[in-house]
Write a protein that holds these residues in place. Structure first.
Motif, mmCIF file in Angstrom:
data_model
loop_
_atom_site.group_PDB
_atom_site.id
_atom_site.type_symbol
_atom_site.label_atom_id
_atom_site.label_comp_id
_atom_site.label_asym_id
_atom_site.label_seq_id
_atom_site.Cartn_x
_atom_site.Cartn_y
_atom_site.Cartn_z
ATOM 1 N N HIS A 1 0.670 -1.150 -0.148
ATOM 2 C CA HIS A 1 0.016 -0.256 -0.212
ATOM 3 C C HIS A 1 0.754 0.836 -0.216
ATOM 4 C CE1 HIS A 1 -3.069 -3.061 0.154
ATOM 5 N NE2 HIS A 1 -2.742 -3.189 1.932
ATOM 6 N N LEU A 2 1.963 1.139 -0.322
ATOM 7 C CA LEU A 2 2.761 1.809 -0.367
ATOM 8 C C LEU A 2 3.490 2.107 -1.662
ATOM 9 C CD1 LEU A 2 5.834 1.795 2.895
ATOM 10 C CD2 LEU A 2 3.356 3.105 2.498
ATOM 11 N N LYS A 3 3.728 3.740 -3.073
ATOM 12 C CA LYS A 3 4.619 3.702 -3.678
ATOM 13 C C LYS A 3 5.724 4.494 -3.446
ATOM 14 C CE LYS A 3 4.798 3.930 -8.022
ATOM 15 N NZ LYS A 3 5.621 3.052 -9.102
ATOM 16 N N LEU A 4 7.098 4.119 -3.313
ATOM 17 C CA LEU A 4 8.359 4.325 -3.587
ATOM 18 C C LEU A 4 8.266 5.293 -3.935
ATOM 19 C CD1 LEU A 4 10.713 4.446 -1.979
ATOM 20 C CD2 LEU A 4 11.632 2.773 -2.689
ATOM 21 N N ARG A 5 8.546 6.583 -4.639
ATOM 22 C CA ARG A 5 8.993 7.496 -5.704
ATOM 23 C C ARG A 5 10.711 7.706 -4.994
ATOM 24 N NH1 ARG A 5 4.001 10.274 -7.234
ATOM 25 N NH2 ARG A 5 5.682 10.821 -8.344
ATOM 26 N N GLY A 6 11.088 8.141 -4.740
ATOM 27 C CA GLY A 6 12.589 8.797 -4.538
ATOM 28 C C GLY A 6 12.434 8.703 -3.260
ATOM 29 N N LEU A 7 13.663 9.736 -2.759
ATOM 30 C CA LEU A 7 14.736 9.984 -2.101
ATOM 31 C C LEU A 7 14.659 11.799 -1.264
ATOM 32 C CD1 LEU A 7 18.129 8.359 -2.739
ATOM 33 C CD2 LEU A 7 16.126 7.377 -2.362
ATOM 34 N N MET A 8 14.668 11.645 -0.421
ATOM 35 C CA MET A 8 14.674 13.044 0.326
ATOM 36 C C MET A 8 15.809 12.941 1.347
ATOM 37 S SD MET A 8 14.172 15.232 3.191
ATOM 38 C CE MET A 8 12.790 14.339 4.860
ATOM 39 N N CYS A 9 16.612 14.525 1.570
ATOM 40 C CA CYS A 9 18.335 14.388 2.144
ATOM 41 C C CYS A 9 17.509 15.878 2.873
ATOM 42 C CB CYS A 9 19.256 14.700 1.237
ATOM 43 S SG CYS A 9 19.270 15.163 0.428
ATOM 44 N N ILE A 10 18.410 16.540 4.072
ATOM 45 C CA ILE A 10 18.841 17.027 4.559
ATOM 46 C C ILE A 10 20.292 17.870 5.121
ATOM 47 C CG2 ILE A 10 17.348 18.971 6.384
ATOM 48 C CD1 ILE A 10 14.871 17.138 6.627
ATOM 49 N N PRO A 11 20.891 17.665 4.005
ATOM 50 C CA PRO A 11 22.419 17.953 4.515
ATOM 51 C C PRO A 11 22.751 18.981 5.633
ATOM 52 C CG PRO A 11 21.992 19.382 2.812
ATOM 53 C CD PRO A 11 20.681 18.066 2.972
ATOM 54 N N GLU A 12 23.421 18.778 6.159
ATOM 55 C CA GLU A 12 24.370 19.707 7.121
ATOM 56 C C GLU A 12 24.322 21.080 6.976
ATOM 57 O OE1 GLU A 12 24.913 19.872 10.603
ATOM 58 O OE2 GLU A 12 23.967 17.549 10.895
ATOM 59 N N PRO A 13 23.975 21.888 7.456
ATOM 60 C CA PRO A 13 24.531 23.632 6.429
ATOM 61 C C PRO A 13 26.103 23.706 5.721
ATOM 62 C CG PRO A 13 22.704 23.773 7.703
ATOM 63 C CD PRO A 13 23.743 22.703 8.051
ATOM 64 N N VAL A 14 26.302 24.401 4.684
ATOM 65 C CA VAL A 14 27.182 24.418 4.631
ATOM 66 C C VAL A 14 27.180 25.810 3.533
ATOM 67 C CG1 VAL A 14 28.564 22.663 4.164
ATOM 68 C CG2 VAL A 14 26.832 23.201 2.007
ATOM 69 N N GLU A 15 28.145 27.085 3.656
ATOM 70 C CA GLU A 15 28.226 28.023 2.928
ATOM 71 C C GLU A 15 29.223 28.339 2.116
ATOM 72 O OE1 GLU A 15 27.667 30.799 3.751
ATOM 73 O OE2 GLU A 15 26.873 30.075 5.575
ATOM 74 N N GLY A 16 28.629 28.722 0.633
ATOM 75 C CA GLY A 16 29.051 28.192 -0.672
ATOM 76 C C GLY A 16 27.978 27.945 -1.336
ATOM 77 N N PHE A 17 27.884 28.020 -2.845
ATOM 78 C CA PHE A 17 26.870 27.197 -4.191
ATOM 79 C C PHE A 17 27.970 26.179 -3.771
ATOM 80 C CE2 PHE A 17 26.064 25.882 -8.036
ATOM 81 C CZ PHE A 17 24.884 26.457 -8.120
ATOM 82 N N GLU A 18 28.657 26.431 -4.681
ATOM 83 C CA GLU A 18 29.727 24.510 -5.137
ATOM 84 C C GLU A 18 29.450 23.802 -3.802
ATOM 85 O OE1 GLU A 18 30.065 23.707 -7.435
ATOM 86 O OE2 GLU A 18 29.596 25.672 -8.813
ATOM 87 N N ALA A 19 29.819 24.243 -2.969
ATOM 88 C CA ALA A 19 29.788 23.057 -1.407
ATOM 89 C C ALA A 19 28.066 22.610 -1.208
ATOM 90 C CB ALA A 19 30.235 24.021 0.074
#
Length: 234
Positions: free
Chosen positions: A158-176
Motif C-alpha cells: 500500500h506504498l509507492k516508493l517515489r525517491g529520496l529526501m535529504c536534509i544535509p548539514e548547512p554549508v557555505e557557498g553554492f559549490e559546496a
C-alpha cells in the motif's frame, strides 16, 4: 497582493531562474510549501495564490490543518506531505491523512504505514530519507543501508516508493552545497540502475534551493521564504 502571495511569486521565479541556469525545464521542479507552525489561515492564503502542495513536520498539527482545509476548500485538491520524523505511535494518523511521507528511514515504519493505509485511499507516496553527508544531528538511513531498505519498501503493497529526501548539514557557498546534493543524485541514479523506477529527489530549502536544483532536485521544500520567520512551536 498578500505578503504570502508575493513571496510565493518570488520563490517560483527563483526556481525558474535556477532551472534556467542549470539547463533544466522549470516543469522538472515542484515547490512544496512548508507550513509547519503556521495556522490554516496562512495555508488558505497560499491556496488562494495557487499553491497546492504543503509539507508538515508535526503530525498532529498537520492533521488538524488537513481537516480544516478540507472543510474550507473541498474542491482544491490539496496534496499533503509529512516531512518530519514518524514515530510508531503516529503511523496510523499519517497513513490515514497524508498523501506523501518523505521521512521514512526504517523498514518498521514503512511496514506500519503500509498496513495502516486505508484501503479506500490510493497508495501512500513515499520517499526514503537518507543521511547523505553523515550529519550527526540528522535523521536518515545511511547510504550503505539505503539499497536494501529501498528494495524492501518497494515491495510493500500500500506504498509507492517515489525517491529520496535529504536534509544535509548547512554549508557555505553554492559549490559546496551542490557537491553535497550531487551525492544524493548519485544514490538515486544507482537505485534506478538496480531496477527501481524512482522519479523524486526532494532536496533544497530556502537557503540552498539553487544549488539543489543544479544538482538535480525535483522538489524543493520552502517555508520561511513563503510564510516568514516561524514563531516557536507551542
Amino acid at each position: 497582493m498578500t505578503t504570502i502571495e508575493g513571496n510565493l511569486q518570488g520563490v517560483n521565479e527563483r526556481i525558474h531562474q535556477a532551472c534556467a541556469h542549470a539547463g533544466r525545464a522549470a516543469t522538472q521542479v515542484s515547490l512544496l510549501a512548508v507550513s509547519k507552525t503556521f495556522g490554516p489561515e496562512a495555508v488558505a492564503q497560499a491556496v488562494a495564490a495557487g499553491q497546492r502542495a504543503f509539507g508538515e513536520n508535526y503530525i498532529q498539527e498537520g492533521v488538524e490543518k488537513i481537516l480544516a482545509l478540507r472543510a474550507s476548500h473541498p474542491d482544491a485538491a490539496l496534496q499533503w506531505h509529512c516531512i518530519g520524523p514518524v514515530q510508531s505511535n503516529k503511523t496510523r494518523l499519517v497513513a490515514a491523512h497524508f498523501d506523501w511521507v518523505q521521512s521514512v528511514d526504517r523498514l518498521k515504519i514503512a511496514q506500519r504505514l503500509s498496513e495502516q493505509r486505508p484501503l479506500d485511499l490510493p497508495p501512500l507516496q513515499v520517499c526514503l530519507q537518507v543521511n547523505v553527508d553523515g550529519g550527526p544531528t540528522k535523521s536518515g538511513v545511511t547510504p550503505a543501508e539505503l539499497p536494501a531498505l529501498a528494495e524492501a519498501v518497494a515491495q510493500l503493497p500500500h506504498l509507492k516508493l517515489r525517491g529520496l529526501m535529504c536534509i544535509p548539514e548547512p554549508v557555505e557557498g553554492f559549490e559546496a552545497q551542490r557537491a553535497v546534493f550531487v551525492q544524493a543524485k548519485v544514490l538515486l541514479d544507482r537505485l534506478n540502475a538496480q531496477g527501481l523506477a524512482l522519479d523524486t529527489l526532494s532536496m533544497g530549502m530556502s537557503d540552498d534551493l539553487d544549488a539543489a536544483i543544479a544538482a538535480g532536485s525535483t522538489l524543493v521544500r520552502v517555508g520561511r521564504a513563503i510564510f516568514g520567520s516561524r514563531s516557536a512551536r507551542a
